[in-house]
Design a protein around this motif. Structure first.
Motif, PDB file in Angstrom:
ATOM      1  N   GLN A   1       0.786  -1.173  -0.035  1.00  0.00           N
ATOM      2  CA  GLN A   1       0.050  -0.098  -0.063  1.00  0.00           C
ATOM      3  C   GLN A   1       0.964   1.064   0.121  1.00  0.00           C
ATOM      4  N   ALA A   2       1.378   1.599  -1.075  1.00  0.00           N
ATOM      5  CA  ALA A   2       2.349   2.444  -1.120  1.00  0.00           C
ATOM      6  C   ALA A   2       1.935   4.038  -0.984  1.00  0.00           C
ATOM      7  N   ASN A   3       2.784   4.870  -0.170  1.00  0.00           N
ATOM      8  CA  ASN A   3       2.367   6.119  -0.100  1.00  0.00           C
ATOM      9  C   ASN A   3       1.355   6.339   0.830  1.00  0.00           C
ATOM     10  N   THR A   4       1.227   5.322   1.793  1.00  0.00           N
ATOM     11  CA  THR A   4       0.123   5.450   2.933  1.00  0.00           C
ATOM     12  C   THR A   4       0.747   5.076   4.213  1.00  0.00           C
ATOM     13  N   MET A   5       0.141   5.559   5.100  1.00  0.00           N
ATOM     14  CA  MET A   5       0.314   5.519   6.430  1.00  0.00           C
ATOM     15  C   MET A   5      -0.941   5.182   7.379  1.00  0.00           C
TER      16      MET A   5
ATOM     17  N   PRO B   1      -2.552  23.655   4.140  1.00  0.00           N
ATOM     18  CA  PRO B   1      -1.055  23.406   3.548  1.00  0.00           C
ATOM     19  C   PRO B   1      -0.830  22.028   4.226  1.00  0.00           C
ATOM     20  N   ASP B   2      -1.305  21.659   5.483  1.00  0.00           N
ATOM     21  CA  ASP B   2      -0.952  20.270   5.921  1.00  0.00           C
ATOM     22  C   ASP B   2      -2.139  19.294   5.893  1.00  0.00           C
ATOM     23  N   MET B   3      -3.136  19.653   5.292  1.00  0.00           N
ATOM     24  CA  MET B   3      -4.314  18.693   5.512  1.00  0.00           C
ATOM     25  C   MET B   3      -4.068  17.199   4.639  1.00  0.00           C
ATOM     26  N   VAL B   4      -4.167  16.225   5.383  1.00  0.00           N
ATOM     27  CA  VAL B   4      -3.943  14.814   4.863  1.00  0.00           C
ATOM     28  C   VAL B   4      -5.416  14.210   4.778  1.00  0.00           C
ATOM     29  N   MET B   5      -5.559  13.743   3.480  1.00  0.00           N
ATOM     30  CA  MET B   5      -7.087  13.101   3.410  1.00  0.00           C
ATOM     31  C   MET B   5      -6.741  11.599   3.573  1.00  0.00           C
ATOM     32  N   PRO B   6      -7.817  10.810   4.277  1.00  0.00           N
ATOM     33  CA  PRO B   6      -7.656   9.490   4.170  1.00  0.00           C
ATOM     34  C   PRO B   6      -7.472   8.946   2.657  1.00  0.00           C
ATOM     35  N   ALA B   7      -6.687   7.905   2.565  1.00  0.00           N
ATOM     36  CA  ALA B   7      -6.501   7.164   1.299  1.00  0.00           C
ATOM     37  C   ALA B   7      -7.665   6.274   0.877  1.00  0.00           C
TER      38      ALA B   7
ATOM     39  N   VAL C   1     -30.507  16.706  -4.364  1.00  0.00           N
ATOM     40  CA  VAL C   1     -29.500  15.691  -4.301  1.00  0.00           C
ATOM     41  C   VAL C   1     -28.332  16.052  -5.333  1.00  0.00           C
ATOM     42  N   GLY C   2     -27.176  16.020  -4.714  1.00  0.00           N
ATOM     43  CA  GLY C   2     -25.813  16.183  -5.531  1.00  0.00           C
ATOM     44  C   GLY C   2     -25.013  14.983  -5.338  1.00  0.00           C
ATOM     45  N   ARG C   3     -24.048  14.994  -6.292  1.00  0.00           N
ATOM     46  CA  ARG C   3     -23.092  13.919  -6.364  1.00  0.00           C
ATOM     47  C   ARG C   3     -21.724  14.651  -6.991  1.00  0.00           C
ATOM     48  N   GLY C   4     -20.686  14.114  -6.999  1.00  0.00           N
ATOM     49  CA  GLY C   4     -19.395  14.914  -7.652  1.00  0.00           C
ATOM     50  C   GLY C   4     -18.207  14.239  -7.317  1.00  0.00           C
ATOM     51  N   ALA C   5     -17.166  14.830  -7.368  1.00  0.00           N
ATOM     52  CA  ALA C   5     -15.821  14.613  -7.194  1.00  0.00           C
ATOM     53  C   ALA C   5     -15.037  15.482  -6.196  1.00  0.00           C
ATOM     54  N   ILE C   6     -13.933  14.860  -5.632  1.00  0.00           N
ATOM     55  CA  ILE C   6     -12.968  15.693  -4.757  1.00  0.00           C
ATOM     56  C   ILE C   6     -11.782  15.802  -5.302  1.00  0.00           C
ATOM     57  N   GLY C   7     -11.208  16.969  -5.468  1.00  0.00           N
ATOM     58  CA  GLY C   7      -9.773  17.139  -6.048  1.00  0.00           C
ATOM     59  C   GLY C   7      -8.620  16.757  -4.975  1.00  0.00           C
ATOM     60  N   ASN C   8      -7.778  16.938  -5.523  1.00  0.00           N
ATOM     61  CA  ASN C   8      -6.500  16.664  -4.470  1.00  0.00           C
ATOM     62  C   ASN C   8      -6.260  17.663  -3.496  1.00  0.00           C
ATOM     63  N   ASP C   9      -7.014  18.950  -3.838  1.00  0.00           N
ATOM     64  CA  ASP C   9      -6.661  20.011  -2.653  1.00  0.00           C
ATOM     65  C   ASP C   9      -7.990  20.186  -1.989  1.00  0.00           C
TER      66      ASP C   9
ATOM     67  N   ILE D   1     -18.788  10.630   1.865  1.00  0.00           N
ATOM     68  CA  ILE D   1     -17.646  10.835   0.968  1.00  0.00           C
ATOM     69  C   ILE D   1     -16.638   9.545   1.010  1.00  0.00           C
ATOM     70  N   ASP D   2     -16.550   9.140  -0.164  1.00  0.00           N
ATOM     71  CA  ASP D   2     -15.692   7.745  -0.436  1.00  0.00           C
ATOM     72  C   ASP D   2     -14.160   8.414  -0.829  1.00  0.00           C
ATOM     73  N   PHE D   3     -13.280   8.169   0.323  1.00  0.00           N
ATOM     74  CA  PHE D   3     -11.929   8.832  -0.258  1.00  0.00           C
ATOM     75  C   PHE D   3     -11.246   7.988  -0.935  1.00  0.00           C
ATOM     76  N   GLY D   4     -11.378   6.678  -1.086  1.00  0.00           N
ATOM     77  CA  GLY D   4     -10.734   5.800  -2.164  1.00  0.00           C
ATOM     78  C   GLY D   4     -11.170   6.304  -3.532  1.00  0.00           C
ATOM     79  N   LYS D   5     -12.389   6.702  -3.740  1.00  0.00           N
ATOM     80  CA  LYS D   5     -12.883   6.843  -5.185  1.00  0.00           C
ATOM     81  C   LYS D   5     -12.920   8.376  -5.094  1.00  0.00           C
ATOM     82  N   ARG D   6     -12.516   9.140  -4.317  1.00  0.00           N
ATOM     83  CA  ARG D   6     -12.504  10.853  -4.325  1.00  0.00           C
ATOM     84  C   ARG D   6     -13.816  11.072  -4.912  1.00  0.00           C
TER      85      ARG D   6
END
Length: 456
Positions: A196-200, A337-343, A401-409, A378-383
Motif C-alpha cells: 500500500q504505497a505512499n500511505t500510513m 497546506p498540511d491537510m492529509v485526506m484518508p487514502a 440531491v448532489g454528487r461529484g468529485a473531490i480534488g487533490n486540494d 465521502i468515499d476517499f478511495g474513489k475521491r
C-alpha cells in the motif's frame, strides 16, 4: 561539514554483537535486548539503577529506556537478529524482551515509544511470536506481521508506515488496554502492508479506528534521506552479522547535521538517586483541543430587512481562500497546506449549520426554508461524494440531491449530471470538516439556494 562514524569502530561493535549471539547458541536469554552498535549526539540510557550516556557497544537490557536529544541517534542490534533505530527527541522503553533462541515462538516482546520516532526491522523473536509482540504509544497499540516499519508519536497522535511486511494498529481504549500483550485485534484494528504505497496509518487521541492516510508529510522520517540511507546500511550489517554471515559494513553513516567525529570516552555513572517512597500518581493526559472551524459561509447579499454578512470580507483580508459564491451565499476556507485526506474508506458527515431559501428571481422574492434529513457521504478511495437533504419552505418539501468529485486540494465539485450544483471544500488536519453551497432548480421560476457546514 558532515561527520562520519569510524567504520572500523562500527564493524568491531557489530562483530562483538555477532560473537555474543553465536556464543549464546541456543541458551535462553531473559534480559538482554541487544547492543548499541552506533551512538551519535546526545543519548542516554535510563535503567533501574542509574541514568548515564550511552557508550558504543553498550548492552541494552530489559527495562531500560533509551532517550535521545535533538541531535541524538542510537542504532541497536537485538539478540533476536533484529534492528532498532531511535531517532532524535525520542524516548523508547524495552518494557519486556524475552527471546528464546531454542524456541523463538515462546518469545515475549513489549516496547513503549513515549515520544518521537523509531524504526524497527523485526528479529526472529518478533516474527516467530507475533501474538506476543506489542509496541505501545500514548494513543495506540501496534503488532507486526514480519516487518520493517517506522513509528512517529506525540502525546495525541501516532503515525506509522511500512517498508516491508505489515503492521496492525489499534487505538488504546476499553477494548485495547496498554497493559495488554500482543496485538489488539477486532473491529477497531486496521492493517497496513508494504504494497500500500505512499500511505500510513494514523491514530488520534479519542479516535475509535485508525485512518489510512496519504504519506505525503515528512513526519515518519523528519531527518531526511541521509538518515534513511544510514539506517538501511546499519540494519543490513546488524541483521546479517548477527545471523552468523560475514556481514556488510555500513558504506556510509552520515547525518544531515554537523557533529564531531566519535572518539572513545570514559563514561562516569551518574549518582544513584534516592528512591521516592511515595511515587506520584499518574495524571491522565488532557483531552485534545477540538480543531478550530476552518470552513465558513455567509450571505453576502442583503435580503428583506436583513443586512449582508461582512464576516467573510474580513476573513478574505486575513488570507482565507475563496471557495465559491452563488446568488446569495459565499464560502471561504482557511488555507490547508498540511491537510492529509484518508487514502480510502467511506465516511459519513453530520450537518452542523445551514441556511436555505426558495428564490424567485423574476418576482424578486426569497422565502426562507429549513433543512432536514441531511446526509453527506465521502468515499476517499474513489475521491467522490454524494449528498442529499430536504428543503422545507412554503408548506412544501423539496429534495436536494448532489454528487461529484473531490480534488487533490479537497475541493468538492458536482458532476455534470448532478441535480444540484454543488461547490465546496474539505478542511481540517485529516479532512474532518466540510462545507458546500448548492443551487437546484425547483421549477421554471423557482430556485433552491443554500449553504451547509458539516463535520465527522
Amino acid at each position: 561539514m558532515r561527520a562520519r562514524f569510524d567504520l572500523r569502530v562500527v564493524a568491531l561493535a557489530l562483530s562483538v554483537a555477532c560473537t555474543t549471539g553465536i556464543a549464546q547458541g541456543t541458551e535462553k536469554i531473559d534480559s538482554i535486548v541487544g547492543h548499541a552498535v552506533a551512538v551519535v549526539g546526545s543519548a542516554r540510557i535510563l535503567s533501574a539503577r542509574q541514568s548515564s550516556p550511552i557508550a558504543q557497544d553498550a548492552t541494552i537490557s530489559q527495562g531500560d529506556t533509551i532517550e535521545t536529544g535533538a541531535d541524538g541517534y542510537v542504532y541497536i542490534a537485538t539478540v533476536d537478529h533484529g534492528f532498532i533505530s531511535v531517532r532524535p527527541d525520542s524516548s523508547l522503553t524495552f518494557e519486556r524482551f524475552q527471546y528464546d533462541a531454542a524456541a523463538p515462538k515462546q518469545s515475549v516482546i513489549k516496547l513503549v515509544l513515549h515520544k518521537g520516532t523509531m524504526r524497527e526491522v523485526s528479529g526472529q523473536g518478533a516474527q516467530a511470536a507475533r501474538d506476543h509482540y506489542r509496541l505501545n504509544t500514548p494513543v495506540a497499540a501496534l503488532g507486526v506481521r514480519g516487518t520493517d516499519f517506522s513509528v512517529f508519536t506525540t502525546a495525541d497522535t501516532t503515525r506509522a508506515d511500512v517498508r516491508s511486511g505489515g503492521i496492525v494498529m489499534t487505538p488504546l481504549g476499553d477494548s485495547c488496554l496498554s497493559s495488554g500483550s500482543g496485538p489488539c485485534e477486532g473491529p477497531a484494528a486496521a492493517q497496513l502492508f508494504a504494497d500500500q504505497a505512499n500511505t500510513m496509518l494514523q491514530v488520534d487521541r479519542g479516535s475509535t479506528h485508525p485512518l489510512l492516510v496519504e504519506n505525503r508529510l515528512p513526519v515518519i522520517s523528519p531527518q531526511g534521506a541521509a538518515t534513511q540511507k544510514s539506517e538501511d546500511n546499519a540494519a543490513r550489517s546488524a541483521t546479517e552479522q548477527t545471523q552468523g554471515g560475514v556481514g556488510v559494513a555500513p558504506l556510509e553513516l552520515q547525518f544531515m547535521h554537523a557533529i564531531p567525529e566519535q572518539t572513545p570516552r570514559t563514561v562516569t555513572p551518574a549518582p544513584v538517586p534516592a528512591p521516592d517512597p511515595t511515587p506520584a500518581p499518574s495524571v491522565p493526559a488532557p483531552p485534545p483541543k477540538p480543531e478550530a472551524q476552518q470552513v465558513f459561509w455567509g450571505r453576502f447579499a442583503p435580503l428583506a430587512s436583513q443586512p449582508a454578512d461582512t464576516t467573510l470580507d474580513a476573513l478574505l483580508q486575513q488570507g482565507s481562500q475563496r471557495v465559491d459564491i452563488n446568488m446569495l451565499f459565499a464560502m471561504t476556507r482557511t488555507p490547508q497546506p498540511d491537510m492529509v485526506m484518508p487514502a480510502q474508506g467511506v465516511f459519513e458527515f453530520g450537518l452542523q449549520k445551514s441556511a436555505a431559501y426558495l428564490v424567485n428571481a423574476a418576482a424578486g422574492t426569497a422565502v426562507p426554508g429549513t433543512i432536514s434529513n441531511a446526509s453527506l457521504s465521502i468515499d476517499f478511495g474513489k475521491r467522490a461524494f454524494t449528498t442529499r437533504l430536504d428543503l422545507n419552505a412554503s408548506e412544501s418539501t423539496h429534495s436536494i440531491v448532489g454528487r461529484g468529485a473531490i480534488g487533490n486540494d479537497g475541493i468538492l465539485t458536482s458532476d455534470y449530471g448532478s441535480p444540484a450544483s454543488i461547490h465546496g471544500a474539505l478542511a481540517g488536519k485529516t479532512a474532518t470538516q466540510a462545507g458546500y453551497l448548492f443551487l437546484q432548480s425547483i421549477d421554471s421560476k423557482t430556485m433552491a439556494v443554500g449553504a451547509t457546514q458539516w463535520a465527522r
